[in-house]
Design a protein around this motif. Structure first.
Motif, mmCIF file in Angstrom:
data_model
loop_
_atom_site.group_PDB
_atom_site.id
_atom_site.type_symbol
_atom_site.label_atom_id
_atom_site.label_comp_id
_atom_site.label_asym_id
_atom_site.label_seq_id
_atom_site.Cartn_x
_atom_site.Cartn_y
_atom_site.Cartn_z
ATOM 1 N N UNK A 1 0.803 -1.231 0.000
ATOM 2 C CA UNK A 1 0.000 0.000 0.000
ATOM 3 C C UNK A 1 0.835 1.280 0.000
ATOM 4 N N UNK A 2 1.807 1.372 0.896
ATOM 5 C CA UNK A 2 2.554 2.623 1.011
ATOM 6 C C UNK A 2 3.326 2.917 -0.277
ATOM 7 N N UNK A 3 3.804 1.867 -0.941
ATOM 8 C CA UNK A 3 4.499 2.076 -2.212
ATOM 9 C C UNK A 3 3.519 2.490 -3.304
ATOM 10 N N UNK A 4 2.299 1.953 -3.244
ATOM 11 C CA UNK A 4 1.276 2.385 -4.199
ATOM 12 C C UNK A 4 0.908 3.847 -3.966
ATOM 13 N N UNK A 5 0.897 4.259 -2.702
ATOM 14 C CA UNK A 5 0.607 5.670 -2.407
ATOM 15 C C UNK A 5 1.670 6.578 -3.022
ATOM 16 N N UNK B 1 -4.144 -5.058 -4.447
ATOM 17 C CA UNK B 1 -4.228 -3.752 -3.792
ATOM 18 C C UNK B 1 -4.370 -2.659 -4.848
ATOM 19 N N UNK B 2 -5.186 -1.678 -4.542
ATOM 20 C CA UNK B 2 -5.430 -0.576 -5.475
ATOM 21 C C UNK B 2 -5.398 0.749 -4.733
ATOM 22 N N UNK B 3 -4.985 1.783 -5.431
ATOM 23 C CA UNK B 3 -4.953 3.138 -4.868
ATOM 24 C C UNK B 3 -5.511 4.097 -5.914
ATOM 25 N N UNK B 4 -6.430 4.955 -5.465
ATOM 26 C CA UNK B 4 -7.113 5.883 -6.368
ATOM 27 C C UNK B 4 -6.891 7.310 -5.875
ATOM 28 N N UNK B 5 -6.341 8.158 -6.715
ATOM 29 C CA UNK B 5 -6.108 9.561 -6.360
ATOM 30 C C UNK B 5 -7.323 10.408 -6.735
ATOM 31 N N UNK B 6 -7.374 11.603 -6.143
ATOM 32 C CA UNK B 6 -8.449 12.566 -6.396
ATOM 33 C C UNK B 6 -9.820 11.983 -6.026
ATOM 34 N N UNK C 1 -13.059 -9.776 3.564
ATOM 35 C CA UNK C 1 -12.387 -10.053 2.290
ATOM 36 C C UNK C 1 -11.522 -8.877 1.871
ATOM 37 N N UNK C 2 -12.051 -7.661 1.998
ATOM 38 C CA UNK C 2 -11.331 -6.438 1.616
ATOM 39 C C UNK C 2 -11.257 -5.498 2.807
ATOM 40 N N UNK C 3 -10.184 -4.745 2.867
ATOM 41 C CA UNK C 3 -10.070 -3.674 3.847
ATOM 42 C C UNK C 3 -9.478 -2.457 3.176
ATOM 43 N N UNK C 4 -10.050 -1.283 3.446
ATOM 44 C CA UNK C 4 -9.541 -0.075 2.803
ATOM 45 C C UNK C 4 -9.888 1.171 3.577
ATOM 46 N N UNK C 5 -9.420 2.290 3.064
ATOM 47 C CA UNK C 5 -9.722 3.561 3.731
ATOM 48 C C UNK C 5 -9.355 4.718 2.818
ATOM 49 N N UNK C 6 -9.914 5.874 3.137
ATOM 50 C CA UNK C 6 -9.350 7.105 2.603
ATOM 51 C C UNK C 6 -8.065 7.359 3.374
ATOM 52 N N UNK D 1 -7.353 7.290 -1.738
ATOM 53 C CA UNK D 1 -7.705 6.152 -0.899
ATOM 54 C C UNK D 1 -7.449 4.854 -1.634
ATOM 55 N N UNK D 2 -7.530 3.775 -0.906
ATOM 56 C CA UNK D 2 -7.284 2.488 -1.540
ATOM 57 C C UNK D 2 -7.732 1.342 -0.664
ATOM 58 N N UNK D 3 -7.518 0.133 -1.173
ATOM 59 C CA UNK D 3 -7.952 -1.069 -0.448
ATOM 60 C C UNK D 3 -7.082 -2.252 -0.843
ATOM 61 N N UNK D 4 -7.192 -3.324 -0.056
ATOM 62 C CA UNK D 4 -6.522 -4.580 -0.368
ATOM 63 C C UNK D 4 -7.510 -5.722 -0.274
ATOM 64 N N UNK D 5 -7.370 -6.694 -1.170
ATOM 65 C CA UNK D 5 -8.224 -7.893 -1.190
ATOM 66 C C UNK D 5 -7.347 -9.121 -1.078
ATOM 67 N N UNK D 6 -7.670 -10.013 -0.141
ATOM 68 C CA UNK D 6 -6.954 -11.277 -0.004
ATOM 69 C C UNK D 6 -7.413 -12.248 -1.082
ATOM 70 N N UNK D 7 -6.511 -12.578 -2.013
ATOM 71 C CA UNK D 7 -6.894 -13.378 -3.178
ATOM 72 C C UNK D 7 -7.354 -14.783 -2.790
ATOM 73 N N UNK D 8 -6.663 -15.418 -1.845
ATOM 74 C CA UNK D 8 -7.080 -16.767 -1.423
ATOM 75 C C UNK D 8 -8.438 -16.738 -0.749
ATOM 76 N N UNK D 9 -8.718 -15.682 0.004
ATOM 77 C CA UNK D 9 -10.054 -15.563 0.608
ATOM 78 C C UNK D 9 -11.127 -15.360 -0.452
#
Length: 481
Positions: free
Chosen positions: A226-230, A264-269, A406-411, A447-455
């Motif tokens: 996440x932090x690298x995606x930010x 994991x995904x990160x969306x700006x603006x 399954x997913x966790x995320x935040x602004x 903001x962004x989120x992460x999804x556990x693929x095996x879950x």
């Protein structure tokens, strides 16, 4: 005259030899096909060659029947051969190369069959010691004992093909939506989650004795990209990663692994959790619909033989829009329930698996978003909801049937003063000075989120244990192979 006749015969003999060689080399070479291509009818009426492993062998008085599979599809190719081609080594599990004519099958259960004229044994298999038996569907717990062999079984090979297709579907979704894929590092110097569940990386071998820090600072296997995606989202408005992550959790649960894959995904603006929940829901639907369409035979077989009735749950998940409730509403639902929970349900307590599964059930056994968690339950980067009466963070979890989270995320907290104050409070201002720089130079709400693929695979297939959703599971006290 005699010499002339001899010369003529010599020339004729040489010509016949040349013509024979030409006919030999011009003979059509059998087309090599995968089993999936052969059973679909490719090469019908032609001489073909297939390579694979024997799934069953039935020698009869005049004929030999084999079923051969190469992992390209669930269905095996029936081989029909003369009994003269029978060999005691043509046993279940043996690797073979078969050449023959592909013909229509007279049996309605299979469209084609291969009339063999040659069967070559590539690799023998001692069927007495082989842990899997012909025509037997072993349960996943039994298969787990043989991580080096379980990919050869029908159920687990189906799971691996589904896993491959789901991977492709997720990449396809992000590409279509304009996301840029980023390869985030596996070795990192930060603890994104702040939970301390880290595997430290240290060199070994001659020349490294006493060298405590190969990288001059402590380094760890990543718990999140996440932090690298930010960092990258400061130049690209939509980015994502899909790779391995590691957690040193001393757990034997059915939901946790020491090594697993994260999307994991990160969306700006963006200034709204709704922007994130839309991506989460769209990605879930898109990937699942793709898997159901492109892996229909494997999914149907899996739902029939491994998790009967689960297809109805998957269909229900795709039919309705995912509801959204706040953490406070979730706590109220739990407290009004007649269910007896092992963990407390007071406001401020983190939701446990038993709570998550109950909330999913309460909402109709479909995925549900829970938003606005207590601020102190979330990591330092979660945005402070200052306008809420309770001190909450702009964070969201996606809970799904059978799994829970399954997913966790935040602004992300883009306000420099608030972020600095939070890092000072936990003593991390110096460690994350570079993170503060992101807020000083062209920062935007994101903001962004992460999804556990095996879950995710557990969710759509109904797999009970996460160890059975990954080729080689890594967990506490187990690192086989």
């Amino acid at each position: 005259m005699f010499q002339a006749a001899a010369k003529t015969l010599s020339v004729a003999s040489t010509t016949r030899g040349i013509l024979s060689c030409i006919r030999h080399f011009c003979k059509k070479i059998p087309t090599k096909l995968r089993v999936s291509e052969a059973v679909s009818g490719a090469g019908l009426g032609e001489e073909i060659k297939v390579q694979g492993w024997i799934r069953s062998s039935r020698p009869q008085k005049t004929n030999l029947f084999l079923h051969v599979n190469d992992g390209s599809c669930l269905q095996s190719l029936q081989i029909v051969a003369s009994s003269e081609l029978n060999n005691p080594l043509l046993t279940f599990g043996a690797a073979v190369e078969v050449t023959g004519i592909l013909k229509k099958s007279p049996h309605h259960r299979q469209p084609v069959e291969l009339k063999a004229n040659q069967i070559r044994i590539v690799g023998e298999c001692n069927s007495v010691d082989f842990p899997f038996k012909v025509k037997e569907r072993h349960n996943f717990e039994y298969l787990r004992q043989f991580p080096h062999l379980r990919c050869r079984t029908t159920n687990f090979s189906s799971l691996l093909r589904i896993r491959s297709e789901a991977t492709a579907a997720i990449h396809s979704y992000f590409k279509e939506k304009g996301f840029v894929q980023i390869h985030t590092p596996v070795i990192t110097s930060n603890d994104c989650e702040g939970a301390g569940e880290l595997f430290q990386v240290e060199p070994s071998g001659p020349g490294f004795e006493g060298d405590e820090n190969f990288f001059s600072v402590p380094a760890f296997l990543t718990v999140s990209g996440q932090l690298h995606l930010e960092v990258i989202s400061g130049a690209f408005s939509k980015v994502y990663s899909f790779g391995p992550t590691f957690r040193a959790e001393n757990s034997q649960s059915r939901r946790h692994l020491a090594e697993f894959y994260m999307v994991e995904a990160e969306v700006a603006f963006t200034q709204s959790l709704e922007d994130l929940t839309k991506v989460m829901e769209d990605m879930f639907r898109s990937a699942t619909e793709h898997v159901l369409a492109h892996c229909a035979v494997d999914v149907d077989s899996f739902h029939k033989h491994v998790t009967p009735g689960h297809r109805d749950i998957v269909n229900a998940m795709l039919m309705k829009k995912f509801p959204v409730i706040t953490y406070s509403e979730a706590i109220d639902i739990l407290n009004r329930s007649s269910e007896k929970f092992s963990f407390p349900t007071d406001w401020g307590c983190d939701l446990q698996t038993e709570h998550e599964k109950y909330l999913v059930k309460h909402c109709g056994n479909i995925p549900v978003f829970v938003t606005d968690y207590p601020y102190y339950l979330k990591p330092f980067y979660a945005r402070d909801n200052q306008d809420h009466p309770e001190h909450t963070a702009a964070a969201v979890d996606l809970l799904v049937p059978g799994v829970g989270e399954l997913c966790g995320g935040s602004l992300r907290e883009e306000r420099l003063d608030l972020l600095r104050a939070r890092l000072e409070k936990v003593g991390l201002e110096e460690t994350y000075s570079w993170y503060l720089d992101l807020r000083r130079f062209g920062s935007v709400p994101h903001g962004g989120f992460g999804l556990g693929f095996e879950r995710y695979l557990q969710c759509i297939l109904g797999v009970e244990n996460i160890k059975d959703a990954i080729p080689f599971p890594r967990f506490s006290h187990s690192c086989l192979l």
